[in-house]
Design an enzyme around this catalytic site. Structure first.
Site, PDB file in Angstrom:
ATOM      1  N   ASP A  64     -46.868 -37.552  15.253  1.00 49.04           N
ATOM      2  CA  ASP A  64     -47.446 -37.158  16.535  1.00 49.04           C
ATOM      3  C   ASP A  64     -48.481 -36.046  16.401  1.00 49.04           C
ATOM      4  OD1 ASP A  64     -45.610 -38.910  17.590  1.00 49.04           O
ATOM      5  OD2 ASP A  64     -44.791 -37.493  19.046  1.00 49.04           O
ATOM      6  N   HIS A 210     -44.572 -34.763  12.639  1.00 48.88           N
ATOM      7  CA  HIS A 210     -45.912 -34.385  13.106  1.00 48.88           C
ATOM      8  C   HIS A 210     -46.891 -34.269  11.938  1.00 48.88           C
ATOM      9  CE1 HIS A 210     -43.050 -33.076  16.188  1.00 48.88           C
ATOM     10  NE2 HIS A 210     -44.029 -33.243  17.063  1.00 48.88           N
TER      11      HIS A 210
HETATM   12 ZN    ZN Z   1     -46.495 -34.150  20.624  1.00 53.14          ZN
END
Ligand code: ZN
Length: 279
Positions: A64, A210
C-alpha cells in the site's frame, strides 16, 4: 429499537474513529485487522474481502501507499528475481508523481488497485468526496497505464458498510481489506515483520505491507523466501478472488441468511482499537 440502533451505529463507527487518533495522513499507519481474520468464514453478500477460501496454497501479497521513488524499484527487483506477482494499492498522487514506476509494476505482471488519491479516512467523507478520491485515482492510473483498477482498498481499512455497497455498485470496484497485518509501519525491525508474515499466513490470506518504507522492503526477501519455503504460491488479489469458493457445509443450514440482509463486518478493523501511530 433506538438502543439497538445506537449500538449498531457505535459498532460501525469504531473503524471510522481509529484513524482520527492516528492522524489521518497518507503515510500514517493503518489500523490493523486481526491476525485471526483469515479463519473467519464469510457469510451473506460479500461487501469486502479479508481472506479467501481457496483450494491450494494461494496467497496475495499486497503493498500500500506507493509508488515510492526510493523504495518501490528495489522491491520490484526482488519480486522479479523470484518471478512473484503481487498487488499494489497505489495512491493517485503518488502514481502521478511516479508514472514510470507504475508502468513498470503493470509491465511486470503485478495488479494495480486504487487506494484513494491522498489517503483520507473515507468513512467520514461525503459521497462526493469519496467519488472524487476514487475517480481521480482511476483516471490517473488509466492515463498512465491504459488500465483501470478493478479493486480498491480504503485507507485504514475504513469504509462503512453502506459505502462498501455503494462503491461496489457505483464504480464496480471490489473492496479489499486484509487478513495478515505485521504492523510494518511501526518499524519493529525487518526480521520481526518477516517472522509475523510467515507465521500468520494461511492459504487464502491477503497480506498487507507498505512499499514506501525502506524497512519493509528490507524484510521482503525473508518474507518471500519464507513463504516460498512453506509452499505458498503468490497470485494477485483478483486472481485470488477468482479462486474463492463458498465454505463447504456438511448439511444444509436452516439458518441460511436472506441474501439481501446486511451482515456485520466479518472482523475487519474493529477488533484492535488500541493501535496508535508509531512515528
Ligand atoms: Zn494506506
Amino acid at each position: 429499537m433506538i438502543r439497538s440502533f445506537l449500538a449498531l451505529a457505535a459498532l460501525s463507527a469504531i473503524p471510522a474513529l481509529l484513524p482520527l487518533a492516528a492522524e489521518a495522513q497518507y503515510a500514517t499507519p493503518t489500523p490493523t485487522a486481526p491476525m485471526e481474520a483469515s479463519s473467519v468464514p464469510h457469510t451473506g453478500p460479500r461487501l469486502s474481502y479479508n481472506a479467501l477460501h481457496v483450494d491450494g496454497p494461494y496467497i496475495a501479497l499486497t503493498f500500500d501507499d506507493g509508488p515510492g521513488k526510493a523504495t518501490t524499484p528495489r522491491l520490484l527487483d526482488l519480486l522479479a528475481k523470484r518471478n512473484i506477482k503481487v498487488t499494489f494499492f497505489v495512491l493517485g498522487e503518488n502514481a502521478k508523481d511516479n508514472p514510470e514506476i507504475l508502468k513498470r509494476e503493470l509491465a511486470e505482471g503485478h495488479e494495480i488497485g486504487n487506494h484513494s488519491w491522498n489517503h483520507p479516512n473515507l468513512s467520514i467523507k461525503t459521497d462526493d468526496a469519496v467519488r472524487s478520491q476514487l475517480l481521480q485515482t482511476q483516471d490517473t492510473v488509466f492515463q498512465i497505464t491504459g488500465i483501470k483498477p478493478k479493486i480498491m482498498r480504503p485507507p485504514y481499512g475504513a469504509l462503512t458498510e453502506r459505502q462498501k455497497k455503494w462503491v461496489t455498485e457505483q464504480f464496480g470496484l471490489k473492496v479489499i481489506i486484509w487478513s495478515v497485518d505485521p504492523l510494518d509501519w511501526k518499524k519493529p525491525g525487518s526480521a520481526v515483520v518477516a517472522h509475523r508474515v510467515v507465521e500468520e499466513t494461511r492459504p487464502g490470506s491477503i497480506i498487507l505491507i507498505h512499499d514506501i518504507h525502506a524497512s519493509t522492503v528490507d524484510a521482503v526477501p525473508e518474507i518471500l523466501d519464507g513463504l516460498l519455503a512453506k509452499g505458498f504460491k503468490f497470485v494477485t488479489v483478483s486472481e485470488l478472488i477468482a479462486m474463492d469458493h463458498p465454505v463447504a457445509k456438511p448439511s444444509p443450514s436452516p439458518a441460511a441468511a436472506p441474501a439481501a440482509t446486511a451482515t456485520p463486518a466479518p472482523v475487519a478493523s474493529v477488533a484492535h482499537p488500541a493501535k496508535k501511530k508509531a512515528n
